[in-house]
Design a protein around this motif. Structure first.
Motif, mmCIF file in Angstrom:
data_model
loop_
_atom_site.group_PDB
_atom_site.id
_atom_site.type_symbol
_atom_site.label_atom_id
_atom_site.label_comp_id
_atom_site.label_asym_id
_atom_site.label_seq_id
_atom_site.Cartn_x
_atom_site.Cartn_y
_atom_site.Cartn_z
ATOM 1 N N LYS A 101 0.819 -1.218 0.000
ATOM 2 C CA LYS A 101 0.000 0.000 0.000
ATOM 3 C C LYS A 101 0.855 1.271 0.000
ATOM 4 O O LYS A 101 0.334 2.369 0.061
ATOM 5 N N GLY A 102 2.179 1.116 -0.036
ATOM 6 C CA GLY A 102 3.074 2.263 -0.063
ATOM 7 C C GLY A 102 3.520 2.759 1.293
ATOM 8 O O GLY A 102 4.248 3.746 1.390
ATOM 9 N N LYS A 103 3.116 2.089 2.362
ATOM 10 C CA LYS A 103 3.485 2.498 3.718
ATOM 11 C C LYS A 103 4.879 1.954 4.056
ATOM 12 O O LYS A 103 5.195 0.802 3.754
ATOM 13 N N TRP A 104 5.683 2.802 4.705
ATOM 14 C CA TRP A 104 7.034 2.405 5.120
ATOM 15 C C TRP A 104 7.016 1.840 6.533
ATOM 16 O O TRP A 104 6.391 2.415 7.426
ATOM 17 N N THR A 105 7.730 0.724 6.720
ATOM 18 C CA THR A 105 7.877 0.105 8.031
ATOM 19 C C THR A 105 9.360 0.030 8.373
ATOM 20 O O THR A 105 10.158 -0.482 7.577
ATOM 21 N N LEU A 106 9.721 0.548 9.543
ATOM 22 C CA LEU A 106 11.110 0.506 9.996
ATOM 23 C C LEU A 106 11.522 -0.947 10.238
ATOM 24 O O LEU A 106 10.849 -1.678 10.959
ATOM 25 N N ILE A 107 12.629 -1.340 9.638
ATOM 26 C CA ILE A 107 13.151 -2.698 9.790
ATOM 27 C C ILE A 107 14.291 -2.732 10.805
ATOM 28 O O ILE A 107 14.382 -3.613 11.644
ATOM 29 N N ASP A 108 15.200 -1.740 10.707
ATOM 30 C CA ASP A 108 16.396 -1.755 11.542
ATOM 31 C C ASP A 108 17.029 -0.369 11.557
ATOM 32 O O ASP A 108 16.811 0.420 10.637
ATOM 33 N N GLU A 109 17.806 -0.091 12.587
ATOM 34 C CA GLU A 109 18.624 1.114 12.673
ATOM 35 C C GLU A 109 19.989 0.715 13.192
ATOM 36 O O GLU A 109 20.081 -0.083 14.123
ATOM 37 N N LYS A 110 21.018 1.270 12.577
ATOM 38 C CA LYS A 110 22.385 0.963 12.986
ATOM 39 C C LYS A 110 23.230 2.218 12.887
ATOM 40 O O LYS A 110 22.824 3.203 12.277
ATOM 41 N N ILE A 111 24.435 2.156 13.454
ATOM 42 C CA ILE A 111 25.389 3.256 13.444
ATOM 43 C C ILE A 111 26.631 2.804 12.673
ATOM 44 O O ILE A 111 27.134 1.700 12.902
ATOM 45 N N THR A 112 27.125 3.678 11.776
ATOM 46 C CA THR A 112 28.323 3.303 11.019
ATOM 47 C C THR A 112 29.508 3.120 11.961
ATOM 48 O O THR A 112 29.647 3.829 12.960
ATOM 49 N N ASP A 113 30.357 2.172 11.604
ATOM 50 C CA ASP A 113 31.545 1.886 12.409
ATOM 51 C C ASP A 113 32.658 2.890 12.077
ATOM 52 O O ASP A 113 32.439 3.856 11.336
ATOM 53 N N ALA A 114 33.860 2.671 12.602
ATOM 54 C CA ALA A 114 34.987 3.585 12.389
ATOM 55 C C ALA A 114 35.344 3.722 10.912
ATOM 56 O O ALA A 114 35.924 4.725 10.497
ATOM 57 N N ASN A 115 35.000 2.720 10.104
ATOM 58 C CA ASN A 115 35.258 2.759 8.665
ATOM 59 C C ASN A 115 34.048 3.261 7.875
ATOM 60 O O ASN A 115 34.004 3.104 6.652
ATOM 61 N N GLY A 116 33.053 3.809 8.571
ATOM 62 C CA GLY A 116 31.868 4.344 7.907
ATOM 63 C C GLY A 116 30.952 3.275 7.339
ATOM 64 O O GLY A 116 30.139 3.545 6.473
ATOM 65 N N ARG A 117 31.056 2.053 7.838
ATOM 66 C CA ARG A 117 30.342 0.923 7.251
ATOM 67 C C ARG A 117 29.293 0.326 8.180
ATOM 68 O O ARG A 117 29.445 0.335 9.394
ATOM 69 N N ILE A 118 28.290 -0.228 7.553
ATOM 70 C CA ILE A 118 27.335 -1.122 8.214
ATOM 71 C C ILE A 118 27.247 -2.350 7.314
ATOM 72 O O ILE A 118 26.680 -2.275 6.222
#
Length: 137
Positions: A53-70
């Motif tokens: 239906k076009g609605k967004w659902t949050l799946i996950d949240e993370k913080i980039t590591d020292a190398n800017g990566r997830i």
């Protein structure tokens, strides 16, 4: 006899843990601050999925590591049921605030579609007044 059976079960349990495969993930991201020529650490990135239906659902949240990566969004499954439309939201304003810089973009949203079981890498190159993204590997 009970002691012998206990040790056999214990050894099998240890062996199964030792030989267990590491989890694999279908989606990763990376932020490179092109004004500094360095990765952007400690940036929150959220992952959302769009329903029919076009609605967004949050799946996950993370913080980039020292190398800017997830490296570990969307755990791979045998069923391959990660297909769909996703959005990565990069919360860039706090990053630039810590650098005492103003930024034109308080956050950046990148929408993309997963259509198969392949790995998807969605990086951004970032400055206070611009960004670019592409499908990496």
């Amino acid at each position: 006899m009970k002691t012998k059976n206990f040790f056999i079960v214990l050894m099998l349990a240890i062996a199964s843990v030792s030989f267990a495969q590491e989890a694999k993930y279908q989606l990763s991201s990376h932020i490179l601050d092109i004004t500094k020529g360095e990765p952007a650490p400690n940036v929150k990135i959220s992952l959302s999925k769009q329903d029919l239906k076009g609605k967004w659902t949050l799946i996950d949240e993370k913080i980039t590591d020292a190398n800017g990566r997830i490296p570990d969004f969307l755990k791979e499954t045998k069923e391959g049921n990660n297909n769909g439309i996703y959005k990565l939201t990069y919360f860039t304003e706090p990053y630039f605030t810590k650098l005492n810089q103003t930024s034109f973009y308080p956050f950046i949203e990148v929408v993309f579609e997963i259509k198969d079981g392949k790995h998807y890498h969605v990086p951004i190159t970032l400055s206070a007044f611009g960004y670019a993204t592409y499908r990496g590997n």
